[in-house]
Write a protein that holds these residues in place. Structure first.
Motif, short mmCIF file in Angstrom:
data_model
loop_
_atom_site.label_atom_id
_atom_site.label_comp_id
_atom_site.label_asym_id
_atom_site.label_seq_id
_atom_site.Cartn_x
_atom_site.Cartn_y
_atom_site.Cartn_z
N ALA A 154 -16.13 -1.19 39.75
CA ALA A 154 -14.85 -1.32 40.45
C ALA A 154 -13.71 -0.69 39.64
CB ALA A 154 -14.56 -2.79 40.73
N ALA A 155 -13.75 -0.85 38.33
CA ALA A 155 -12.71 -0.26 37.48
C ALA A 155 -12.71 1.26 37.59
CB ALA A 155 -12.91 -0.68 36.03
N LEU A 156 -13.89 1.86 37.64
CA LEU A 156 -13.97 3.31 37.81
C LEU A 156 -13.43 3.73 39.17
CD1 LEU A 156 -17.44 4.10 36.18
CD2 LEU A 156 -15.16 4.58 35.25
N ALA A 157 -13.73 2.95 40.21
CA ALA A 157 -13.20 3.26 41.54
C ALA A 157 -11.68 3.11 41.56
CB ALA A 157 -13.84 2.34 42.58
N LEU A 158 -11.18 2.10 40.88
CA LEU A 158 -9.74 1.88 40.81
C LEU A 158 -9.05 3.04 40.09
CD1 LEU A 158 -7.87 -0.51 41.66
CD2 LEU A 158 -8.00 -1.29 39.30
N LYS A 159 -9.69 3.51 39.03
CA LYS A 159 -9.13 4.62 38.26
C LYS A 159 -9.01 5.88 39.12
CE LYS A 159 -9.78 7.14 33.89
NZ LYS A 159 -8.41 6.91 33.42
N GLY A 160 -9.87 6.00 40.12
CA GLY A 160 -9.84 7.18 40.98
C GLY A 160 -8.83 7.12 42.10
N TRP A 176 -9.98 -5.13 48.99
CA TRP A 176 -10.51 -3.96 48.29
C TRP A 176 -11.53 -4.40 47.23
CZ3 TRP A 176 -10.98 -2.04 43.40
CH2 TRP A 176 -11.26 -0.68 43.28
N LEU A 177 -11.20 -5.47 46.49
CA LEU A 177 -12.13 -5.96 45.47
C LEU A 177 -13.44 -6.43 46.10
CD1 LEU A 177 -9.72 -7.99 43.16
CD2 LEU A 177 -10.87 -5.84 42.60
N ALA A 178 -13.35 -7.15 47.22
CA ALA A 178 -14.56 -7.62 47.89
C ALA A 178 -15.41 -6.45 48.36
CB ALA A 178 -14.19 -8.52 49.06
N ARG A 185 -15.91 -15.28 41.70
CA ARG A 185 -15.82 -15.62 40.28
C ARG A 185 -15.21 -14.48 39.48
NH1 ARG A 185 -14.86 -19.23 36.36
NH2 ARG A 185 -15.95 -18.71 34.43
N ALA A 186 -15.61 -13.25 39.78
CA ALA A 186 -15.05 -12.10 39.07
C ALA A 186 -13.56 -11.97 39.35
CB ALA A 186 -15.78 -10.82 39.47
N VAL A 187 -13.17 -12.24 40.59
CA VAL A 187 -11.74 -12.18 40.92
C VAL A 187 -10.98 -13.22 40.12
CG1 VAL A 187 -10.05 -12.50 42.76
CG2 VAL A 187 -12.16 -11.25 43.22
N GLU A 188 -11.51 -14.44 40.06
CA GLU A 188 -10.83 -15.51 39.34
C GLU A 188 -10.79 -15.24 37.83
OE1 GLU A 188 -11.47 -20.21 38.06
OE2 GLU A 188 -13.10 -19.04 38.97
N ALA A 189 -11.92 -14.85 37.27
CA ALA A 189 -12.06 -14.80 35.82
C ALA A 189 -11.54 -13.51 35.19
CB ALA A 189 -13.53 -14.99 35.43
N LEU A 190 -11.24 -12.51 36.00
CA LEU A 190 -10.76 -11.25 35.44
C LEU A 190 -9.57 -10.68 36.21
CD1 LEU A 190 -11.22 -9.16 33.22
CD2 LEU A 190 -12.64 -7.89 34.84
N TRP A 191 -9.81 -10.33 37.48
CA TRP A 191 -8.78 -9.62 38.22
C TRP A 191 -7.52 -10.48 38.43
CZ3 TRP A 191 -9.74 -4.68 38.18
CH2 TRP A 191 -11.06 -4.23 38.19
N GLY A 195 -3.88 -10.14 37.16
CA GLY A 195 -3.03 -9.80 38.28
C GLY A 195 -2.00 -10.85 38.64
N VAL A 196 -2.36 -12.12 38.61
CA VAL A 196 -1.40 -13.16 38.96
C VAL A 196 -0.22 -13.15 37.99
CG1 VAL A 196 -1.04 -15.66 39.10
CG2 VAL A 196 -3.04 -14.63 40.17
N ALA A 197 -0.51 -12.95 36.71
CA ALA A 197 0.56 -12.97 35.71
C ALA A 197 1.49 -11.77 35.83
CB ALA A 197 -0.05 -13.00 34.31
N THR A 198 1.00 -10.64 36.31
CA THR A 198 1.82 -9.43 36.38
C THR A 198 2.41 -9.21 37.77
OG1 THR A 198 -0.22 -8.19 36.72
CG2 THR A 198 0.68 -8.22 34.49
N LEU A 199 1.67 -9.61 38.80
CA LEU A 199 2.12 -9.38 40.18
C LEU A 199 2.80 -10.60 40.79
CD1 LEU A 199 -1.17 -7.66 41.37
CD2 LEU A 199 1.05 -6.52 41.17
N ASN A 200 2.55 -11.78 40.24
CA ASN A 200 3.02 -13.04 40.81
C ASN A 200 2.43 -13.27 42.19
OD1 ASN A 200 4.32 -15.50 40.71
ND2 ASN A 200 6.30 -14.70 41.38
N ALA A 201 1.14 -12.95 42.32
CA ALA A 201 0.41 -13.17 43.58
C ALA A 201 -1.07 -13.07 43.28
CB ALA A 201 0.80 -12.14 44.64
N VAL A 202 -1.87 -13.83 44.02
CA VAL A 202 -3.31 -13.68 43.93
C VAL A 202 -3.72 -12.39 44.62
CG1 VAL A 202 -3.72 -16.15 43.78
CG2 VAL A 202 -3.69 -15.04 46.03
N ALA A 203 -4.93 -11.93 44.35
CA ALA A 203 -5.37 -10.62 44.84
C ALA A 203 -5.26 -10.48 46.35
CB ALA A 203 -6.80 -10.36 44.39
#
Length: 478
Positions: A154-160, A176-178, A185-191, A195-203
Motif C-alpha cells: 500500500a505504501a508503494l501504491a501511495l507513493k505513486g 482507498w486503504l481497504a 487492524r492495520a488501519v488502527e495500528a499504523l495508518w 493520520g489521526v494526529a496529523t489530519l484530525n480525522a480517522v481514515a
C-alpha cells in the motif's frame, strides 16, 4: 504598543527626500499565519499594523497559567519536513527551544492483548527511502506478517499517487486503504496512528488527497522527513513572546485586544480597516482569521462563492492534563493502541512543575469526548492511563483538568479541497491566510505559516516590492 515597537515605527516612518511613498498593510489576526505575513511584509519594507482580538499572539497554539503551571492549550508537534514552520522558528530565534529528534523513534504501546501491554517502535534507519523504515515495519509487533507485507504494498501504491490530481480530494482514505488490502487492524495500528494526529480525522473521514500528502511527504519523501520536533518550553514563549519581539524588531505595530469590525475598499484603491476608535488605512490587507470570521469580514465580490467558506467544517481536539505526585513515565512521549488514549507527552519541565510529573494526553478527532464534563472524562481516562502506564498505578493524582478546542482545525473531509480558497481574492489588495486556505497541507502549524508566506508573496507582488530572500529560504530546504 511596546516602546520597542514605537521606536521601530518611528524609524520605519522616516522618509528619504524624493523617495517613493512607503507601502502600508494591515494584517488581521495574530496566529501563526498572521504573524508570518506581518513579518514577511515588514522584512520587504512595508509598514505593517497587525491587529489581534485576543490579549496574546499565537492563535490556537498558546499557553496559559494554572497556579504555578504554565500550560499549553494542546500538544503541538512538527516534523523535519515542515520547512516553513522551521523557517518561522528561525525567524523568531526559537529553533533551540523546539528541537527535533535526531532520528524518528515513536514508542507504540498496545494494551488490547489479554497477555498485557506490548511495546513496539516506529523508527527509521540511516538508509534511503523506503528502506529507512523497512526494519521497523518488518519487526513491528502490532501487525501480523501478512499485514506488514500488505502495508508495504500500500505504501508503494501511495507513493505513486499524483498529489495534483483533483480526483484524490473526492475520495476517502479509508476506502482507498481497504481497496489496497489494509485490514482494520492495520488501519488502527499504523495508518490512523499517524493520520489521526496529523489530519484530525480517522481514515474513513479524511480526504485521500490530504492523507496521501501527509504520508508521501512525511514518510516517503526523505529519510528524515518524519523526525518529530516539539517545544521544550511553553508555546507562549515561542508564538507570543518571541513572535512579538520579532514583530517589534521588524517595525510592526501590534495591537492586541482589538477587534476589526469592517473592511472597506476605498475609491482610491486603498483599504479602510475599522477598529474601535480608529480607522486604519492601508494599501493591502491580509485576513488571517478563521473561515467563518473571514466570511463575515469579506467585502462584496471578494470571492466568487463566499458561502463555500461556511461549508468548510471544523474538527475538535481535546487535551487531558494529569499531574501526578511522582514520576510515572520515563519516556518523553508515547503512542497507544487498544485504548481510547492516543498520544501521551511529558510536559513536566516545560510547565515549570517542580515535584511529580505532568502528562498531557492529546486526543484528536475527539467528537465523542469534547463536550463531556470533566468528572466524566476523569472517570474515563484515569483507568486507561493505568492500563497504559504501569507507573500511574498507586500514584496520587494531584490535578486533573482538560482543555477543549471545539474548532481546532478544519475538517479534512473528502471534497474540502474545492472549498479552500487561495491567497488572492478578486478584490485588489485583499489577501487570505490561515491553515484552512489552499496550502495543500492539512490544518497544521506548517499550513498556517505557508499560508502567511503565500499571502505576503501575493501582496508584495501587487505592491511592487521584492520578496525578502530569507523569507523563501525554506523553499530551498523543501
Amino acid at each position: 504598543m511596546s516602546d520597542g515597537s514605537r521606536a521601530a515605527q518611528a524609524h520605519a516612518g522616516a522618509r528619504v527626500p524624493g523617495a517613493p511613498p512607503r507601502r502600508t498593510a494591515v494584517v488581521v489576526g495574530g496566529g501563526l499565519a498572521g504573524v508570518t505575513a506581518a513579518l514577511a511584509l515588514a522584512d520587504a519594507g512595508v509598514d505593517v499594523t497587525l491587529v489581534e482580538g485576543r490579549p496574546r499572539l499565537g492563535g490556537l497554539a498558546f499557553s496559559f497559567q494554572r497556579g504555578e503551571l504554565t500550560v499549553d492549550n494542546g500538544q503541538h508537534v512538527y516534523l523535519r519536513c515542515c520547512t516553513a514552520y522551521r523557517w518561522f522558528l528561525d525567524r523568531i530565534e526559537g529553533v533551540a527551544l523546539a528541537p527535533l529528534q535526531a532520528r524518528l523513534d515513536v514508542p507504540v504501546v498496545d494494551v488490547a492483548k489479554p497477555e498485557g501491554r506490548r511495546l513496539g517502535r516506529l523508527r527509521r534507519d540511516p538508509l534511503p527511502v523506503p528502506l529507512h523504515l523497512g526494519r521497523s515495519l518488518a519487526t513491528y509487533p502490532h501487525l501480523s506478517l501478512s499485514e506488514r507485507a500488505a502495508v508495504g504494498r500500500a505504501a508503494l501504491a501511495l507513493k505513486g499517487l499524483d498529489l495534483t490530481d483533483p480526483a484524490l480530494d473526492a475520495q476517502d482514505f479509508g476506502s482507498w486503504l481497504a481497496a489496497h488490502g489494509q485490514s482494520p487492524r492495520a488501519v488502527e495500528a499504523l495508518w490512523d496512528l499517524v493520520g489521526v494526529a496529523t489530519l484530525n480525522a480517522v481514515a474513513g473521514d479524511a480526504s485521500l488527497g490530504l492523507a496521501a500528502m501527509v504520508f508521501k511527504t512525511g514518510l516517503l519523501s526523505d529519510p528524515g522527513a518524519a523526525d518529530i520536533g516539539w517545544a521544550a518550553v511553553p508555546l507562549g514563549e515561542l508564538h507570543d513572546r518571541l513572535a512579538r519581539k520579532a514583530l517589534d524588531s521588524a517595525g510592526v505595530r501590534t495591537e492586541l485586544r482589538t477587534r476589526v469590525t469592517s473592511i472597506l475598499h476605498n475609491e482610491n484603491g486603498g483599504w479602510s480597516v475599522q477598529v474601535p476608535g480608529e480607522t486604519l488605512r492601508a494599501d493591502a490587507v491580509v485576513l488571517a482569521v478563521p473561515q467563518r470570521e473571514t466570511h463575515d469580514l469579506l467585502p462584496p465580490g471578494a470571492l466568487d462563492a463566499p458561502g463555500r467558506l461556511l461549508e468548510i467544517g471544523t474538527a475538535p481536539i481535546l487535551n487531558v492534563h494529569v499531574v501526578y505526585d511522582r514520576k510515572v513515565l520515563a519516556r518523553p512521549f508515547l503512542a497507544a493502541l487498544g485504548t481510547r488514549v492516543q498520544w501521551v507527552f511529558d510536559r513536566t519541565d516545560a510547565s515549570g512543575l517542580r515535584e511529580g510529573q505532568y502528562l498531557a494526553v492529546s486526543q484528536s478527532a475527539a467528537r465523542d469526548d469534547i463536550d463531556e464534563p470533566v468528572a466524566v472524562l476523569r472517570e474515563r481516562y484515569l483507568p486507561e492511563l493505568e492500563r497504559l502506564i504501569p507507573g500511574t498505578r498507586g500514584a496520587v493524582v494531584k490535578d486533573f483538568f482538560v482543555t477543549r478546542e471545539r474548532t481546532a482545525t478544519f475538517a479534512p473531509t473528502p471534497g474540502v479541497g474545492r472549498l479552500r480558497p487561495g491567497a488572492r481574492t478578486k478584490a485588489p489588495g485583499l489577501y487570505l491566510a490561515g491553515a484552512w486556505t489552499a496550502t495543500g497541507w492539512p490544518a497544521t502549524m506548517e499550513s498556517a505559516v505557508r499560508s502567511g508566506v503565500s499571502a505576503a508573496d501575493a501582496a508584495l507582488s501587487a505592491l511592487g516590492r521584492p520578496r525578502p530572500a530569507r523569507l523563501f529560504a525554506f523553499e530551498e530546504a523543501a
